[in-house]
Motif scaffolding. Structure first.
Motif, PDB file in Angstrom:
ATOM      1  N   LEU A 438      28.072  -2.930 -22.171  1.00  0.00           N
ATOM      2  CA  LEU A 438      29.367  -2.258 -22.260  1.00  0.00           C
ATOM      3  C   LEU A 438      29.228  -0.771 -21.975  1.00  0.00           C
ATOM      4  O   LEU A 438      30.039  -0.183 -21.246  1.00  0.00           O
ATOM      5  N   ALA A 439      28.201  -0.154 -22.540  1.00  0.00           N
ATOM      6  CA  ALA A 439      27.985   1.277 -22.322  1.00  0.00           C
ATOM      7  C   ALA A 439      27.748   1.595 -20.853  1.00  0.00           C
ATOM      8  O   ALA A 439      28.272   2.580 -20.312  1.00  0.00           O
ATOM      9  N   ILE A 440      26.978   0.728 -20.185  1.00  0.00           N
ATOM     10  CA  ILE A 440      26.717   0.940 -18.756  1.00  0.00           C
ATOM     11  C   ILE A 440      27.998   0.755 -17.952  1.00  0.00           C
ATOM     12  O   ILE A 440      28.321   1.554 -17.069  1.00  0.00           O
ATOM     13  N   HIS A 441      28.742  -0.306 -18.271  1.00  0.00           N
ATOM     14  CA  HIS A 441      29.976  -0.593 -17.538  1.00  0.00           C
ATOM     15  C   HIS A 441      30.983   0.541 -17.690  1.00  0.00           C
ATOM     16  O   HIS A 441      31.712   0.881 -16.739  1.00  0.00           O
ATOM     17  N   GLN A 442      31.042   1.149 -18.862  1.00  0.00           N
ATOM     18  CA  GLN A 442      31.982   2.234 -19.123  1.00  0.00           C
ATOM     19  C   GLN A 442      31.420   3.607 -18.756  1.00  0.00           C
ATOM     20  O   GLN A 442      32.064   4.616 -19.011  1.00  0.00           O
ATOM     21  N   ARG A 443      30.224   3.607 -18.178  1.00  0.00           N
ATOM     22  CA  ARG A 443      29.582   4.854 -17.721  1.00  0.00           C
ATOM     23  C   ARG A 443      29.423   5.857 -18.863  1.00  0.00           C
ATOM     24  O   ARG A 443      29.615   7.073 -18.702  1.00  0.00           O
ATOM     25  N   LEU A 444      29.054   5.331 -20.034  1.00  0.00           N
ATOM     26  CA  LEU A 444      28.881   6.195 -21.199  1.00  0.00           C
ATOM     27  C   LEU A 444      27.566   6.953 -21.133  1.00  0.00           C
ATOM     28  O   LEU A 444      26.613   6.530 -20.475  1.00  0.00           O
ATOM     29  N   LYS A 445      27.529   8.054 -21.869  1.00  0.00           N
ATOM     30  CA  LYS A 445      26.289   8.805 -22.037  1.00  0.00           C
ATOM     31  C   LYS A 445      25.631   8.401 -23.352  1.00  0.00           C
ATOM     32  O   LYS A 445      26.254   7.810 -24.236  1.00  0.00           O
ATOM     33  N   ILE A 446      24.393   8.763 -23.484  1.00  0.00           N
ATOM     34  CA  ILE A 446      23.598   8.303 -24.619  1.00  0.00           C
ATOM     35  C   ILE A 446      24.141   8.795 -25.950  1.00  0.00           C
ATOM     36  O   ILE A 446      23.941   8.174 -26.992  1.00  0.00           O
ATOM     37  N   GLY A 447      24.875   9.898 -25.925  1.00  0.00           N
ATOM     38  CA  GLY A 447      25.444  10.419 -27.162  1.00  0.00           C
ATOM     39  C   GLY A 447      26.393   9.466 -27.839  1.00  0.00           C
ATOM     40  O   GLY A 447      26.534   9.483 -29.070  1.00  0.00           O
ATOM     41  N   ALA A 448      27.064   8.593 -27.060  1.00  0.00           N
ATOM     42  CA  ALA A 448      27.986   7.631 -27.652  1.00  0.00           C
ATOM     43  C   ALA A 448      27.253   6.647 -28.551  1.00  0.00           C
ATOM     44  O   ALA A 448      27.749   6.260 -29.612  1.00  0.00           O
ATOM     45  N   VAL A 449      26.060   6.238 -28.144  1.00  0.00           N
ATOM     46  CA  VAL A 449      25.265   5.330 -28.975  1.00  0.00           C
ATOM     47  C   VAL A 449      24.649   6.084 -30.142  1.00  0.00           C
ATOM     48  O   VAL A 449      24.609   5.597 -31.270  1.00  0.00           O
ATOM     49  N   ALA A 450      24.161   7.303 -29.884  1.00  0.00           N
ATOM     50  CA  ALA A 450      23.541   8.094 -30.948  1.00  0.00           C
ATOM     51  C   ALA A 450      24.530   8.383 -32.069  1.00  0.00           C
ATOM     52  O   ALA A 450      24.144   8.479 -33.249  1.00  0.00           O
ATOM     53  N   ALA A 451      25.818   8.524 -31.730  1.00  0.00           N
ATOM     54  CA  ALA A 451      26.830   8.856 -32.736  1.00  0.00           C
ATOM     55  C   ALA A 451      27.369   7.638 -33.469  1.00  0.00           C
ATOM     56  O   ALA A 451      28.125   7.778 -34.429  1.00  0.00           O
ATOM     57  N   SER A 452      27.008   6.434 -33.014  1.00  0.00           N
ATOM     58  CA  SER A 452      27.501   5.218 -33.660  1.00  0.00           C
ATOM     59  C   SER A 452      26.828   5.014 -35.008  1.00  0.00           C
ATOM     60  O   SER A 452      25.786   5.612 -35.304  1.00  0.00           O
ATOM     61  N   ILE A 453      27.422   4.164 -35.839  1.00  0.00           N
ATOM     62  CA  ILE A 453      26.853   3.835 -37.151  1.00  0.00           C
ATOM     63  C   ILE A 453      26.363   2.395 -37.105  1.00  0.00           C
ATOM     64  O   ILE A 453      27.136   1.481 -36.831  1.00  0.00           O
TER      65      ILE A 453
END
Length: 492
Positions: A438-453
């Motif tokens: 999902l992160a790749i498909h949405q072109r997310l940066k690594i900070g989105a995962v780092a900020a998750s709980i």
């Protein structure tokens, strides 16, 4: 299969059905092949109001239900249960495996197939409004198919005939008894010594499963196992196979095979000979394109399968091809994905195209190896400015509690921390890779995962910990320490 084909229950309104006029059955959509992809198209199209004809010459559910995904995972579950008993002593639970009733293992596998089969049945699809013809189909022209003596004309056709086990060009193979995924699940007695040709996902999964169920296993691979995966992750799987007692031989060219009194003999290129009771061929897949009349329909093919464009259209603009037969990635979930593309194109006229940037796959070994997106080598080849993050499973508290610490996560990043790919080798890695897809498909940066709980303690925490590693050098560096020291002087 309650996944790709699960498009809802029978519609409340009467479905539009194909119409027979002057001996010809007319439909909006004619689908050839009732495997995962074909069933997904048929279920979705029928429930959306299209008149659908579904043609299948063999078993409903295709390879995945009958000889692929479903029986293999059922067998793996039995093998996992046997191994769990063996491993119990590390937790203080001593219950050695004394008997493995392989006939009951076979019954378990068939029972799982039987439990899922009604979802893929003729009765269900006719209930959805499709007309099901159980016969071989063949194009007789660019806009007509014949199946079981019935002529069918449709606005659009979908070829979803799948693939079969490919036979490598090994001397003596056609004269030697061998198993493939189509026959190995019919075994009711355990092989004494199984020789597996092929170190891809199928070969590795079956080798480990049969070893755990008590068979001696030799796995032969002419190159290196799992060549499409990250080398660090493959090394973990390789170690698990060796510890299980599998005789793993990479860079092992097979020169010839021949039947012997007690089974089969394999002769390697270097002259070494190996005798076993059974031979399993797991050396890739070949598309099912023979006897379909594709040339008569103006449909181009290659040895890889049917030629399609990005919208899965063939060289005949009224015909689509999906799944394994389309010559692309050969996964059941890709067939389901293709089905959605075709429904948008064929039913709604939308310009949907395939996008494999976030393609996930899983090798269901123990530990599982799951991947999505680009590997490091692929990202470099594509010209990205690449950095990687890795985190060993040994640092995960849940993994420590379960004594399952052999594994890792590797994340491939592009410029600015954009996520390009991820690999996880860990228990249930396949359940964790979806987030990275999902992160790749949405072109997310690594900070989105780092900020998750992430919930604690779970193995999935490894993803957040790896993502946090992107910020560690700056967060705990000298500049941060100086800045924090300065701020502290002014805080009340």
């Amino acid at each position: 299969m309650t996944g790709p084909t699960d498009m809802g229950s029978t519609p409340h309104h009467p479905a539009r059905r194909p119409v027979l006029r002057e001996g010809v059955l007319h439909a909006d959509l004619c689908i050839i092949g009732a495997g995962s992809g074909g069933l997904s198209v048929a279920a979705g199209a029928a429930q959306m109001g299209a008149a659908v004809v579904l043609v299948e010459k063999h078993r409903m559910g295709g390879d995945c239900l009958n000889t692929g995904c479903v029986p293999s995972k059922a067998l793996l579950a039995a093998a996992h249960a046997a191994q769990a008993v063996r491993d119990g002593d590390v937790f203080g639970v001593v219950a050695p495996v004394s008997v493995i009733d392989f006939a009951r293992v076979h019954a378990h596998v068939q029972g799982v197939i039987g439990a899922i089969a009604p979802h893929d049945s003729v009765e269900r699809f006719e209930g959805l409004g499709a007309t099901v013809i159980q016969a071989a189909a063949r194009f007789t022209g660019p806009a007509e198919v014949e199946a079981g003596g019935q002529r069918i004309r449709a606005r659009r056709f979908v070829v979803a005939t799948g693939s079969r086990a490919a036979l490598p060009p090994v001397s003596g193979l056609t004269d030697t008894p061998y198993l493939t995924n189509e026959t190995v699940f019919d075994l009711t007695t355990r092989p004494e010594h199984l020789i597996v040709l092929g170190g891809g996902p199928i070969g590795i999964e079956m080798a480990q499963a049969f070893r755990r169920l008590g068979a001696a296993v030799t796995l032969l691979e002419r190159a290196a196992i799992l060549p499409k995966d990250e080398p660090e992750a493959v090394a973990v799987v390789r170690g698990a196979l060796l510890r299980a007692g599998i005789d793993l031989r990479e860079q092992a060219a097979v020169g010839a095979v021949r039947p012997v009194a007690d089974g089969v003999e394999v002769e390697l290129g270097d002259g070494a000979r190996i005798e076993g009771t059974h031979l399993l061929v797991a050396a890739g897949r070949a598309p099912n394109i023979a006897d379909l009349g594709l040339a008569e329909a103006g449909i181009a093919t290659t040895p890889r399968g049917i030629t399609v464009d990005a919208g899965l259209r063939t060289t005949n603009r009224s015909v689509y091809a999906i799944g394994d037969v389309a010559g692309g990635p050969q996964f059941t979930h890709i067939a389901g994905y293709h089905a959605g593309i075709v429904i948008r194109n064929a039913l709604f006229g939308l310009p949907a195209k395939v996008d494999y940037a976030a393609l996930p796959w899983v090798t269901y070994a123990d530990p599982e190896l799951a991947h999505a997106g680009l590997t490091e080598a692929e990202a470099l080849k594509a010209g990205h400015v690449v950095s990687t993050l890795t985190q060993p499973l040994s640092g995960n508290d849940r993994a420590q509690a379960e004594r399952a610490t052999e594994g890792l996560i590797k994340v491939v990043l592009g410029r600015g921390g954009r996520i390009l790919g991820a690999t996880i080798v860990a228990p249930h890695a396949g359940e964790m890779i979806g987030m990275w897809g999902l992160a790749i498909h949405q072109r997310l940066k690594i900070g989105a995962v780092a900020a998750s709980i992430a919930p604690y303690p779970t193995i999935s925490e490894i993803s957040k910990r790896a993502a946090g590693g992107f910020y560690t050098p700056r967060l705990f560096g000298a500049r941060t320490r100086r800045f924090v020291g300065l701020i502290q002087r002014f805080l009340p």
